[in-house]
Design a protein around this motif. Structure first.
Motif, PDB file in Angstrom:
ATOM      1  N   ASN A   1      54.863  44.158  31.574  1.00  0.00           N
ATOM      2  CA  ASN A   1      55.728  43.275  32.366  1.00  0.00           C
ATOM      3  C   ASN A   1      55.974  43.863  33.749  1.00  0.00           C
ATOM      4  OD1 ASN A   1      56.399  43.439  29.430  1.00  0.00           O
ATOM      5  ND2 ASN A   1      57.458  41.519  29.886  1.00  0.00           N
TER       6      ASN A   1
ATOM      7  N   TRP B   1      54.590  48.131  28.464  1.00  0.00           N
ATOM      8  CA  TRP B   1      55.407  47.901  29.661  1.00  0.00           C
ATOM      9  C   TRP B   1      54.620  47.127  30.726  1.00  0.00           C
ATOM     10  CZ3 TRP B   1      60.507  49.501  29.354  1.00  0.00           C
ATOM     11  CH2 TRP B   1      60.801  50.367  28.300  1.00  0.00           C
TER      12      TRP B   1
ATOM     13  N   TRP C   1      65.631  45.777  25.194  1.00  0.00           N
ATOM     14  CA  TRP C   1      64.408  45.213  24.621  1.00  0.00           C
ATOM     15  C   TRP C   1      63.277  46.233  24.683  1.00  0.00           C
ATOM     16  CZ3 TRP C   1      67.422  42.369  28.166  1.00  0.00           C
ATOM     17  CH2 TRP C   1      68.162  41.344  27.590  1.00  0.00           C
ATOM     18  N   GLU C   2      63.615  47.486  24.552  1.00  0.00           N
ATOM     19  CA  GLU C   2      62.635  48.556  24.729  1.00  0.00           C
ATOM     20  C   GLU C   2      61.468  48.434  23.765  1.00  0.00           C
ATOM     21  OE1 GLU C   2      62.421  53.450  25.010  1.00  0.00           O
ATOM     22  OE2 GLU C   2      64.310  52.443  24.532  1.00  0.00           O
ATOM     23  N   ASP C   3      61.737  48.105  22.499  1.00  0.00           N
ATOM     24  CA  ASP C   3      60.658  47.993  21.510  1.00  0.00           C
ATOM     25  C   ASP C   3      59.652  46.921  21.897  1.00  0.00           C
ATOM     26  OD1 ASP C   3      61.780  50.007  20.046  1.00  0.00           O
ATOM     27  OD2 ASP C   3      62.826  48.689  18.647  1.00  0.00           O
ATOM     28  N   ASP C   4      60.145  45.791  22.406  1.00  0.00           N
ATOM     29  CA  ASP C   4      59.242  44.715  22.825  1.00  0.00           C
ATOM     30  C   ASP C   4      58.388  45.147  24.015  1.00  0.00           C
ATOM     31  OD1 ASP C   4      60.165  42.965  20.889  1.00  0.00           O
ATOM     32  OD2 ASP C   4      61.806  42.255  22.136  1.00  0.00           O
ATOM     33  N   TYR C   5      59.006  45.842  24.955  1.00  0.00           N
ATOM     34  CA  TYR C   5      58.251  46.310  26.113  1.00  0.00           C
ATOM     35  C   TYR C   5      57.180  47.330  25.704  1.00  0.00           C
ATOM     36  CZ  TYR C   5      61.604  44.065  29.284  1.00  0.00           C
ATOM     37  OH  TYR C   5      62.364  43.157  29.964  1.00  0.00           O
ATOM     38  N   LYS C   6      57.527  48.184  24.751  1.00  0.00           N
ATOM     39  CA  LYS C   6      56.567  49.192  24.303  1.00  0.00           C
ATOM     40  C   LYS C   6      55.336  48.539  23.684  1.00  0.00           C
ATOM     41  CE  LYS C   6      59.636  53.138  23.436  1.00  0.00           C
ATOM     42  NZ  LYS C   6      60.277  53.984  22.389  1.00  0.00           N
ATOM     43  N   LYS C   7      55.528  47.443  22.968  1.00  0.00           N
ATOM     44  CA  LYS C   7      54.409  46.767  22.319  1.00  0.00           C
ATOM     45  C   LYS C   7      53.374  46.283  23.333  1.00  0.00           C
ATOM     46  CE  LYS C   7      57.088  45.142  18.331  1.00  0.00           C
ATOM     47  NZ  LYS C   7      57.695  43.958  17.665  1.00  0.00           N
ATOM     48  N   THR C   8      53.820  45.989  24.525  1.00  0.00           N
ATOM     49  CA  THR C   8      52.902  45.513  25.567  1.00  0.00           C
ATOM     50  C   THR C   8      52.660  46.578  26.634  1.00  0.00           C
ATOM     51  OG1 THR C   8      54.756  44.531  26.798  1.00  0.00           O
ATOM     52  CG2 THR C   8      53.583  43.111  25.233  1.00  0.00           C
TER      53      THR C   8
ATOM     54  N   GLU D   1      45.156  39.245  21.723  1.00  0.00           N
ATOM     55  CA  GLU D   1      46.206  38.408  22.309  1.00  0.00           C
ATOM     56  C   GLU D   1      45.670  37.587  23.471  1.00  0.00           C
ATOM     57  OE1 GLU D   1      46.508  41.494  21.500  1.00  0.00           O
ATOM     58  OE2 GLU D   1      48.349  41.807  20.312  1.00  0.00           O
TER      59      GLU D   1
END
Length: 300
Positions: A13, A11, A2-9, A267
């Motif tokens: 998380n 990281w 899920w690297e792309d999703d983590y990059k959007k935030t 957001e």
């Protein structure tokens, strides 16, 4: 994965938590770039299944059963499919297969005796209860644990091996991840190419006494070293240490996030609006009850 999703935030998380617990040194090294407080605890079985009764199984003279079951390993399995189809044709009724979670792989397997483990009416059969998963392994003789050498697979743990060992199925595994745990020919088998895979699988199919010897040694390894009851105090001590350092760790987490908050102003504003709306619909007491008494803090 899920690297792309983590990059959007950014990281966040991992930046926003007090500490991170993971199961492999490989993952720990990666995660430390986002949070310095990372602890590695190897995976262990929460309980030890009873030992297999191989005498009774041998008397029953049932088929030799091969198990494969994992998410996100289609590519790892497909490389072995031509060999499995060849063996299925060669051994006929003497060989059976249990395939968990992946209906496409099950359909591609050209075997007379094969069972899909899973309910296709629920999530296309991709998820089953842990009890069903464990039962599928326990009723199999050989477990296939293929992992190609890539970054995603190198971050995995050896959990599947100890699950198979605890349930009495002999592991035939790739060297990625598993070579660090399996003792070749004693607690399992490692293959490094397709030819070695075919030779070792053929040996295991033919030699039930070898399977029994290896399965019993692997079971003893798990019983002696890989049970949660033997290691839980290490975790508990770390959790207590974190709790004692809570103010310090909270301040560090806030500092790690500080420069990223402006990136997510919209957001945060949208989340705050939804939260306020929900608060207006319910009483504060009802909201606290639904969250188990937890308090939600929204950054300014």
């Amino acid at each position: 994965l899920w690297e792309d999703d983590y990059k959007k935030t950014a990281w966040s998380n991992f930046r926003s938590v007090h500490a991170i617990q993971t199961s492999t040194p490989y993952l720990a090294d990666f995660l430390r770039q986002y949070n310095p407080h990372v602890k590695v605890f190897a995976n262990h079985l929460r309980r030890l299944p009873p030992p297999r009764d191989f005498d009774a199984e041998f008397k029953a003279k049932r088929q030799t059963t091969i198990f494969f079951g994992a998410l996100n390993r289609d590519g790892d399995f497909i490389e072995l499919l031509p060999i499995l189809n060849r063996f299925a044709k060669q051994y006929g009724n003497k060989l059976a297969f249990k395939i968990l979670a992946r209906k496409n792989l099950f359909d591609a397997l050209e075997a007379e005796n094969k069972t899909f483990v899973g309910d296709l009416k629920k999530y296309e059969g991709q998820f089953v209860s842990y009890e069903a998963y464990e039962a599928a392994i326990r009723s199999s003789d050989i477990a296939l644990l293929p992992l190609r050498d890539n970054e995603f697979n190198r971050s995995k743990s050896d959990l599947k091996f100890i699950e198979c060992a605890g349930s009495g199925a002999v592991a035939l595994a790739s060297p990625v991840v598993y070579a660090n745990t399996i003792q070749e020919g004693k607690t399992g088998f490692i293959y490094r190419d397709e030819r070695e895979f075919a030779n070792k699988l053929n040996l295991l199919i033919k030699n039930r006494n070898l399977r029994r010897m290896v399965a019993e040694k692997a079971y003893e390894y798990v019983r002696a070293e890989r049970l949660m009851s033997q290691h839980y105090m290490e975790r508990l001590e770390w959790y207590r240490e974190l709790f004692e350092r809570l103010p310090e760790l909270t301040a560090e987490a806030a500092k790690r996030l500080e420069k990223f908050v402006p990136l997510f102003k919209q957001e945060i504003a949208e989340f705050r609006a939804r939260f306020v709306h929900n608060q207006q619909e319910q009483s504060v007491e009802a909201e606290r009850n639904s969250n188990g008494g937890a308090e939600i803090i929204i950054p300014e």
